[in-house]
Design a protein around this motif. Structure first.
Motif, PDB file in Angstrom:
ATOM      1  N   ASN A  70      -2.333  27.152  10.394  1.00 55.83           N
ATOM      2  CA  ASN A  70      -0.914  26.934  10.123  1.00 55.83           C
ATOM      3  C   ASN A  70      -0.662  25.642   9.352  1.00 55.83           C
ATOM      4  O   ASN A  70       0.178  25.615   8.448  1.00 55.83           O
ATOM      5  N   THR A  71      -1.381  24.570   9.682  1.00 57.13           N
ATOM      6  CA  THR A  71      -1.180  23.337   8.924  1.00 57.13           C
ATOM      7  C   THR A  71      -1.734  23.482   7.509  1.00 57.13           C
ATOM      8  O   THR A  71      -1.218  22.861   6.580  1.00 57.13           O
ATOM      9  N   ARG A  72      -2.728  24.318   7.325  1.00 53.34           N
ATOM     10  CA  ARG A  72      -3.223  24.594   5.974  1.00 53.34           C
ATOM     11  C   ARG A  72      -2.176  25.384   5.185  1.00 53.34           C
ATOM     12  O   ARG A  72      -2.005  25.179   3.981  1.00 53.34           O
ATOM     13  N   LYS A  73      -1.451  26.289   5.873  1.00 48.42           N
ATOM     14  CA  LYS A  73      -0.355  27.010   5.210  1.00 48.42           C
ATOM     15  C   LYS A  73       0.704  26.029   4.701  1.00 48.42           C
ATOM     16  O   LYS A  73       1.288  26.243   3.634  1.00 48.42           O
ATOM     17  N   LEU A  74       0.955  24.979   5.461  1.00 50.68           N
ATOM     18  CA  LEU A  74       1.930  23.974   5.017  1.00 50.68           C
ATOM     19  C   LEU A  74       1.452  23.270   3.758  1.00 50.68           C
ATOM     20  O   LEU A  74       2.219  23.096   2.808  1.00 50.68           O
ATOM     21  N   VAL A  75       0.191  22.869   3.742  1.00 55.18           N
ATOM     22  CA  VAL A  75      -0.369  22.225   2.542  1.00 55.18           C
ATOM     23  C   VAL A  75      -0.271  23.167   1.350  1.00 55.18           C
ATOM     24  O   VAL A  75       0.162  22.773   0.256  1.00 55.18           O
ATOM     25  N   ASP A  76      -0.656  24.424   1.539  1.00 52.67           N
ATOM     26  CA  ASP A  76      -0.598  25.392   0.443  1.00 52.67           C
ATOM     27  C   ASP A  76       0.829  25.574  -0.062  1.00 52.67           C
ATOM     28  O   ASP A  76       1.059  25.716  -1.272  1.00 52.67           O
ATOM     29  N   ALA A  77       1.797  25.548   0.859  1.00 53.94           N
ATOM     30  CA  ALA A  77       3.198  25.702   0.456  1.00 53.94           C
ATOM     31  C   ALA A  77       3.683  24.481  -0.325  1.00 53.94           C
ATOM     32  O   ALA A  77       4.394  24.620  -1.329  1.00 53.94           O
ATOM     33  N   VAL A  78       3.302  23.289   0.114  1.00 54.83           N
ATOM     34  CA  VAL A  78       3.672  22.073  -0.622  1.00 54.83           C
ATOM     35  C   VAL A  78       3.075  22.123  -2.027  1.00 54.83           C
ATOM     36  O   VAL A  78       3.753  21.838  -3.025  1.00 54.83           O
ATOM     37  N   LEU A  79       1.810  22.518  -2.107  1.00 60.76           N
ATOM     38  CA  LEU A  79       1.158  22.642  -3.415  1.00 60.76           C
ATOM     39  C   LEU A  79       1.860  23.668  -4.298  1.00 60.76           C
ATOM     40  O   LEU A  79       2.078  23.426  -5.488  1.00 60.76           O
ATOM     41  N   ALA A  80       2.206  24.811  -3.730  1.00 60.56           N
ATOM     42  CA  ALA A  80       2.890  25.861  -4.507  1.00 60.56           C
ATOM     43  C   ALA A  80       4.225  25.349  -5.037  1.00 60.56           C
ATOM     44  O   ALA A  80       4.568  25.589  -6.199  1.00 60.56           O
ATOM     45  N   GLY A  81       4.969  24.651  -4.199  1.00 60.59           N
ATOM     46  CA  GLY A  81       6.245  24.102  -4.650  1.00 60.59           C
ATOM     47  C   GLY A  81       6.072  23.087  -5.762  1.00 60.59           C
ATOM     48  O   GLY A  81       6.804  23.081  -6.747  1.00 60.59           O
ATOM     49  N   ALA A  82       5.070  22.226  -5.620  1.00 63.11           N
ATOM     50  CA  ALA A  82       4.827  21.183  -6.620  1.00 63.11           C
ATOM     51  C   ALA A  82       4.339  21.756  -7.947  1.00 63.11           C
ATOM     52  O   ALA A  82       4.515  21.143  -9.001  1.00 63.11           O
ATOM     53  N   LYS A  83       3.746  22.944  -7.892  1.00 62.96           N
ATOM     54  CA  LYS A  83       3.218  23.561  -9.113  1.00 62.96           C
ATOM     55  C   LYS A  83       4.147  24.650  -9.650  1.00 62.96           C
ATOM     56  O   LYS A  83       3.715  25.524 -10.399  1.00 62.96           O
ATOM     57  N   HIS A  84       5.416  24.569  -9.295  1.00 57.48           N
ATOM     58  CA  HIS A  84       6.406  25.534  -9.761  1.00 57.48           C
ATOM     59  C   HIS A  84       6.379  25.619 -11.286  1.00 57.48           C
ATOM     60  O   HIS A  84       6.131  24.617 -11.975  1.00 57.48           O
ATOM     61  N   ASP A  85       6.651  26.788 -11.824  1.00 57.29           N
ATOM     62  CA  ASP A  85       6.594  27.022 -13.277  1.00 57.29           C
ATOM     63  C   ASP A  85       7.498  26.095 -14.084  1.00 57.29           C
ATOM     64  O   ASP A  85       7.201  25.784 -15.238  1.00 57.29           O
TER      65      ASP A  85
END
Length: 155
Positions: free
Chosen positions: A16-31
């Motif tokens: 679950n904490t890895r899901k948070l990291v992945d979500a932060v990364l996804a947001g930061a890499k928005h198109d």
């Protein structure tokens, strides 16, 4: 012109904490974000040079016995003095995955960040209690907001 550097230093010991990291990364890499390079490093792997290269930082930790993770504390112990003078004013934000209320963890991190003279760009986010899927959306917003602020020159 080189891209701005967004560093995520987050402890992710569970799925679950890895899901948070992945979500932060996804947001930061928005198109829509074009001039920001984002990378995640676990706290135990982060070195002072990584911070010196960063234009902004997102901190992530679990709440451990009412305090930040030992890994994030180790990061601060190793990196505090080597970056103290050069990185004053570094834009930062924090998220905490807390089984309880996260207030002790928040206080501890805020105290260290105050000493470093980094600039909070938003209130810390505390993901409290049982896991909720909404945490993912909120984590994504954290990454996107920080990267968008860098991209647009707000900070």
């Amino acid at each position: 012109m080189s891209k701005k550097q967004l560093l995520i230093v987050a402890h992710a010991p569970s799925p679950n904490t890895r899901k948070l990291v992945d979500a932060v990364l996804a947001g930061a890499k928005h198109d829509d974000i074009e001039e920001v390079e984002t990378r995640w490093l676990p706290p135990l792997e982060t070195q002072p040079d990584d911070i010196l290269k960063a234009d902004a930082i997102i901190l992530g930790t679990t709440e451990n016995l009412g305090y930040m993770s030992g890994a994030l504390k180790d990061f601060f112990d190793r990196c505090y003095y080597p970056v103290l003078e050069e990185k004053q004013g570094l834009p930062c934000c924090l998220y905490i995955r807390a089984g309880l209320d996260g207030t002790g963890t928040r206080r501890a991190v805020e105290s260290i960040v105050t000493g470093l003279r980094w600039n909070w760009v938003q209130e810390p986010i505390i993901f409290k209690g049982e896991w909720q899927d909404e945490f993912i959306d909120q984590a994504q917003e954290i990454g996107q907001a920080m990267a968008a602020g860098l991209d647009s020159g707000v900070f």
